[in-house]
Design an enzyme around this catalytic site. Structure first.
Site, short mmCIF file in Angstrom:
data_model
loop_
_atom_site.label_atom_id
_atom_site.label_comp_id
_atom_site.label_asym_id
_atom_site.label_seq_id
_atom_site.Cartn_x
_atom_site.Cartn_y
_atom_site.Cartn_z
N THR A 40 1.78 -17.67 -8.63
CA THR A 40 0.38 -18.12 -8.64
C THR A 40 -0.56 -17.09 -7.99
OG1 THR A 40 0.85 -19.27 -6.58
CG2 THR A 40 0.97 -20.58 -8.60
N CYS A 89 1.13 0.32 -3.48
CA CYS A 89 0.26 0.57 -4.63
C CYS A 89 -0.35 1.98 -4.63
CB CYS A 89 -0.84 -0.48 -4.69
SG CYS A 89 -1.53 -0.92 -3.09
N SER A 111 -8.32 -6.48 -3.87
CA SER A 111 -7.20 -7.24 -4.46
C SER A 111 -5.85 -6.79 -3.91
CB SER A 111 -7.20 -7.12 -5.98
OG SER A 111 -7.25 -5.76 -6.35
N GLY A 112 -5.80 -5.61 -3.30
CA GLY A 112 -4.56 -5.17 -2.66
C GLY A 112 -4.13 -6.12 -1.56
N ARG A 147 -10.54 0.86 2.92
CA ARG A 147 -10.83 -0.30 2.07
C ARG A 147 -12.31 -0.23 1.65
NH1 ARG A 147 -6.89 -3.30 0.06
NH2 ARG A 147 -6.03 -3.73 2.12
N HIS A 149 -7.61 1.07 -7.33
CA HIS A 149 -7.62 1.99 -6.19
C HIS A 149 -7.98 3.40 -6.67
CE1 HIS A 149 -5.97 -1.15 -3.86
NE2 HIS A 149 -4.76 -0.67 -3.58
#
Ligand code: A2P
Length: 344
Positions: free
Chosen positions: A13, A134, A164-165, A241, A248
């Site tokens: 999810t 990532c 979103s990382g 960030r 990214h």
């Protein structure tokens, strides 16, 4: 008919889990039964897979045995992997783990299929294959062909990492803060997922600071790059960030053993597996997160020689962190594992 596999997605999810479900379908992975797993909060809800709703089950110690899981893709956080991946492995599944928990464990292969697919064969030692960080994945995909051609001595990288990382709730935090800003309520905006407000800001800290002044995220880029490339090249990273939802970006300076021409490097990267060259800057074409979203390639551009030292190249690398940096890499590992080991 060729063999079908029972595939569990732990964290189905979540931001990465949702992408995994899409990519399993897109890459035609032979999924006999899909088993979406999440916390008790989500158990009983459904996720969509190949146009059908599939019920989410609660992650438990016994579910891998009960469901006869053969491939388990974990994306629910390090502590969940630490606790439950051994149960999946014990049940006979190959675990492909997206968290940092097992990455530097010596007997666990750390794999980017475009770079070191042969390491997949080491999976049997623990039953676990780790998916790198990532930012590391997109960087090594671009570095590998250049290293093969010229030999890399050192890499200096600054990252511009999307929210979103840090998961779905972190993306929501950026959106909520942006809404509060537009509603003139920025003073009271909620700050939970990041150490400071992320909207209209840039935060030069991802994860905790270590005694040497680098953050854990930055040291992951150092250690993981060396492990994947089987090479003790020097790496220095500054991880930042930025208020981007997805994708990214990295400014990368590569020091080679000898003189390298930007044109030649461009030609090599243009042919490299998993790379799309986007390097016509005078026409305004270079990689950007908005264009990389939803794509499975790593985009490279702004390739240029250093002004002073012709053995140095500068470049700009962008990829969808949820795909290239997580879900696509994990599913590509699954695909390779099926090709190399799955018949056993
Ligand atoms: P849930 O939706 O039930 O909380 P993200 O990285 O986007 O934040 O997603 C995290 C994923 O990890 C979600 O699927 C989430 O499920 C799952 N997760 C979080 N905590 C647990 C837990 N204790 N057990 C199983 N799954 C978990």
């Amino acid at each position: 008919m060729s063999k079908q596999y029972n595939v569990a997605v732990v964290g189905a999810t979540g931001a990465v889990g949702e992408e995994i479900l899409l990519i399993l379908d897109e890459m035609d992975i032979p999924v006999g039964k899909l088993i979406p797993l999440a916390s008790a909060r989500s158990a009983g809800n459904t996720v969509e897979f190949k146009g059908k709703n599939v019920t989410v089950l609660e992650l438990t110690e016994t579910v891998f045995d009960e469901q006869q899981v053969e491939i388990a893709l974990f994306s629910a956080g390090g502590s969940i992997s630490e606790k439950y991946a051994p149960f999946a492995a014990k049940a006979g599944a190959v675990v492909i783990d997206n968290t940092s928990h097992f990455r530097m464990q010596e007997d666990v292969p750390l794999v980017v299929p475009e770079v070191n697919p042969e390491d997949i064969r080491l999976w049997k030692k623990t039953g676990i294959i780790a998916n790198p960080n990532c930012s590391t994945i997109q960087m090594v995909i671009a570095l590998k062909p250049l290293d093969e051609a010229y030999g890399i001595r050192r890499v200096d990288v600054s990252t511009y990492q999307a929210t979103s990382g840090a998961g779905k709730t972190a993306m929501e935090e950026l959106m909520n803060q942006t809404r509060d800003l537009l509603n003139f309520d920025f003073e009271n905006t909620v700050v939970e997922k990041f150490p400071h407000k992320i909207a209209i800001n840039v935060i030069p800290q991802i994860d905790k600071f270590q005694d040497n002044g680098f953050t854990k995220e930055e040291l992951k880029m150092v250690n993981e790059t060396q492990k994947i490339m089987h090479k003790t090249m020097q790496v220095a990273a500054t991880c930042v960030r930025v208020p981007v939802l997805r994708g990214h970006s990295e400014s990368v300076t590569v020091h080679f053993d000898d003189v390298v021409h930007a044109d030649e490097a461009r030609e090599i990267l243009g042919k490299a597996e998993g790379v799309t060259l986007e390097d016509t800057p005078y026409e305004g074409k270079y990689p950007m997160p908005l264009n990389a979203t939803g794509k499975d390639d790593t985009f490279v551009g702004r390739i240029r020689n250093d002004l002073y030292d012709k053995s140095i190249l500068h470049m700009w690398i962008v990829a969808d962190n949820l795909r290239v940096g997580a879900a696509t890499n994990a599913v590509k590992i699954a695909k390779k594992w099926i090709e190399m080991e799955g018949g056993n």
